[in-house]
Design a protein around this motif. Structure first.
Motif, PDB file in Angstrom:
ATOM      1  N   ILE A 166       0.879  -1.337   0.004  1.00 57.32           N
ATOM      2  CA  ILE A 166       0.005  -0.054  -0.035  1.00 57.32           C
ATOM      3  C   ILE A 166       0.883   1.244   0.172  1.00 57.32           C
ATOM      4  CG2 ILE A 166      -1.917   1.141   1.149  1.00 57.32           C
ATOM      5  CD1 ILE A 166      -2.925  -1.126   2.114  1.00 57.32           C
TER       6      ILE A 166
ATOM      7  N   ILE B  95      -6.791   5.445   5.294  1.00 60.56           N
ATOM      8  CA  ILE B  95      -6.017   4.405   4.636  1.00 60.56           C
ATOM      9  C   ILE B  95      -5.642   3.321   6.049  1.00 60.56           C
ATOM     10  CG2 ILE B  95      -4.151   3.368   3.318  1.00 60.56           C
ATOM     11  CD1 ILE B  95      -6.172   5.141   2.045  1.00 60.56           C
TER      12      ILE B  95
ATOM     13  N   ILE C 142      -5.959  -0.676   5.874  1.00 69.27           N
ATOM     14  CA  ILE C 142      -5.196  -1.588   6.224  1.00 69.27           C
ATOM     15  C   ILE C 142      -5.628  -2.474   7.144  1.00 69.27           C
ATOM     16  CG2 ILE C 142      -2.868  -2.175   7.595  1.00 69.27           C
ATOM     17  CD1 ILE C 142      -2.274   0.883   6.577  1.00 69.27           C
TER      18      ILE C 142
ATOM     19  N   VAL D 234       0.297  -7.235   4.519  1.00 66.82           N
ATOM     20  CA  VAL D 234       0.286  -5.819   4.119  1.00 66.82           C
ATOM     21  C   VAL D 234       1.672  -5.050   4.290  1.00 66.82           C
ATOM     22  CG1 VAL D 234      -0.930  -3.471   4.233  1.00 66.82           C
ATOM     23  CG2 VAL D 234      -2.209  -5.581   4.254  1.00 66.82           C
TER      24      VAL D 234
ATOM     25  N   VAL E  63       3.282  -1.494   3.952  1.00 65.49           N
ATOM     26  CA  VAL E  63       3.053  -0.007   3.704  1.00 65.49           C
ATOM     27  C   VAL E  63       4.391   0.920   3.302  1.00 65.49           C
ATOM     28  CG1 VAL E  63       1.811   2.346   4.601  1.00 65.49           C
ATOM     29  CG2 VAL E  63       1.243  -0.271   5.308  1.00 65.49           C
TER      30      VAL E  63
ATOM     31  N   SER F 278      -0.359  -2.451  10.293  1.00 65.54           N
ATOM     32  CA  SER F 278       0.242  -3.653   9.105  1.00 65.54           C
ATOM     33  C   SER F 278       0.923  -4.923   9.776  1.00 65.54           C
ATOM     34  CB  SER F 278       1.133  -2.819   8.018  1.00 65.54           C
ATOM     35  OG  SER F 278       2.206  -2.393   8.689  1.00 65.54           O
TER      36      SER F 278
ATOM     37  N   VAL G 259      -1.540  -1.065  -4.148  1.00 67.47           N
ATOM     38  CA  VAL G 259      -2.522  -0.079  -4.080  1.00 67.47           C
ATOM     39  C   VAL G 259      -1.701   1.315  -3.547  1.00 67.47           C
ATOM     40  CG1 VAL G 259      -4.532   0.408  -2.843  1.00 67.47           C
ATOM     41  CG2 VAL G 259      -4.289  -1.737  -3.620  1.00 67.47           C
TER      42      VAL G 259
END
Ligand code: CTP
Length: 401
Positions: free
Chosen positions: A11, A22, A26, A36, A38, A57, A86
């Motif tokens: 992300i 966001i 997450i 995930v 970031v 995350s 993303v």
């Protein structure tokens, strides 16, 4: 574990007020089992802290490409490891950088090196979103295959009403989930693609060929592979890509043999190669020398086999289920010539190309094609990169599977 177990998502967060939202995105991905990672920009950290992102995350948060904990440069290691990326919110600044290949931070460098699907959710002030420069950059990204999740209209952080608000998080989540969980269209299928212009030798140093670059064939090979197929690429070009079974050929005769030998095992054959219609009748093994007696050299050309027509006949004779897709290069009367060709060759689909245009077709990175179906209907795919066109072609021909 949710339905995103084993899925790795990157992300990217850029410096807009919607960055705070966001954190919830997450959590949505994590709740469904995704791994995930970031990558916020420095500016994003003005709106949300690194500690928050790290805690949510449950992974390291990467901001700077020069903090390298491993032997591999981070932007490559991160882009190799994930299934999708993303970028939300995506500011006008980051969108414009992505559209122009600018890699001045870790997020833009990772996005540039990322070869799998990228989802971009823009968020910005209405005037910025309406700016023609941003519109042009968005449309460039779309035509290159980036997935844009359009912003919505509503109350904006700057106190005005208008378009530019980050879309609902569920839209981003759903688009990502669909991409990550859909069954690959060509899983378990075998696809053979011919590519490049054939090389018809005159003697041991000279040949006749054409301007075909092999880019459309390569784009199809790439897309078929990404869709789960086992890919054989019969090509006249030098290609080093160990994802494909590469069969190197030169002449139309070689190509015919390679295609015939593999035909029965294939579910789909794309005849994207530009096959020379003629070869030299009296091909010489030694170099042809100039003569003192004459300033002329006459070459006699004879017809090459028509590979597409031949394999369509074999398919009929042997009752094979292979879908055969022909291509057609025309410099005039595109549609009429293409209609005549699909019935003459007997293939299932014909992808027609206008080679009189310098901005598409031979050698270009873009294409605009018309797909002809056996029932006589035709559909034009708007000009886009060859990889987007390849994706759309494969989408169309696998629709009813
Ligand atoms: N093709 C083929 N063998 C040939 C010539 C063409 O298999 N000897 C295939 C091409 O790979 C393409 C399709 O036939 O998929 C149409 O090619 P194109 O060059 O458009 O047409 P031709 O058949 O060569 O006819 P013409 O040159 O008269 O337009």
């Amino acid at each position: 574990m949710g339905n995103l177990a084993d899925k790795k998502i990157l992300i990217g967060i850029t410096g807009g007020i919607a960055a705070y939202k966001i954190c919830e995105l997450i959590r949505m991905f994590k709740r469904n089992g995704a791994d995930v990672t970031v990558i916020p920009t420095e500016n994003a950290l003005n709106f949300v802290t690194k500690l928050t992102l790290q805690t949510l995350s449950q992974n390291n948060v990467y901001v700077n490409e020069f903090e390298i904990p491993d032997y591999k440069p981070e932007h490559i290691a991160l882009s190799d490891s994930a299934d999708i990326m993303v970028i939300a919110p995506a500011t006008a600044n980051t969108i414009s950088k992505l559209a122009n290949g600018i890699c001045d931070n870790l997020l833009t460098s990772v996005a540039c090196a990322f070869k799998k699907p990228v989802f971009i959710a823009p968020a910005m002030n209405t005037n910025m979103w309406d700016n023609p420069i941003i519109k042009e950059n968005i449309s460039k990204l779309k035509s290159l295959g980036y997935n844009i999740i359009e912003p919505e209209s509503g109350f904006l952080a700057c106190g005005t009403e208008g378009n530019g608000r980050l879309c609902e998080l569920s839209k981003i989540y759903d688009a990502a989930e669909k991409e990550l969980t859909q069954k690959k269209k060509l899983a378990g299928k075998k696809v053979l693609i011919t590519s490049g212009g054939t090389i018809e030798e005159i003697d041991c140093v000279r040949y006749i060929s054409n301007y075909s670059s092999g880019k459309m064939g390569y784009a199809l090979a790439n897309e078929a592979y990404e869709s789960g197929a086992k890919v054989s690429l019969v090509t006249t070009k030098v290609v080093t890509d160990n994802r494909f079974n590469i069969i190197n050929v030169k002449s139309a005769e070689d190509m015919l043999n390679a295609v015939k030998n593999n035909l029965e095992y294939q579910d789909i054959v794309f005849m994207a190669a530009a096959v020379a219609d003629f070869k030299v009748k009296n091909q010489q093994t030694q170099k042809i020398k100039k003569s003192e007696k004459t300033d002329e050299l006459t070459l006699t050309l004879v017809k090459n086999p028509d590979i597409l027509k031949t394999i369509c006949e074999i398919k009929k004779e042997k009752n094979l289920k292979t879908k055969i897709i022909g291509f057609c290069a025309e410099s005039e009367n595109l549609l009429n010539n293409a209609k005549e060709k699909i019935s003459k060759k007997g293939c299932d689909y014909l992808i027609a190309n206008d080679i009189s245009r310098a901005d598409i077709g031979f050698g270009s990175d873009d294409n605009e094609v018309t797909i002809l179906y056996k029932n006589g209907t035709a559909e034009t795919l708007e000009k886009a990169s060859k990889s987007v066109i390849a994706k759309e072609i494969i989408g169309r021909i696998t629709k009813d599977e």
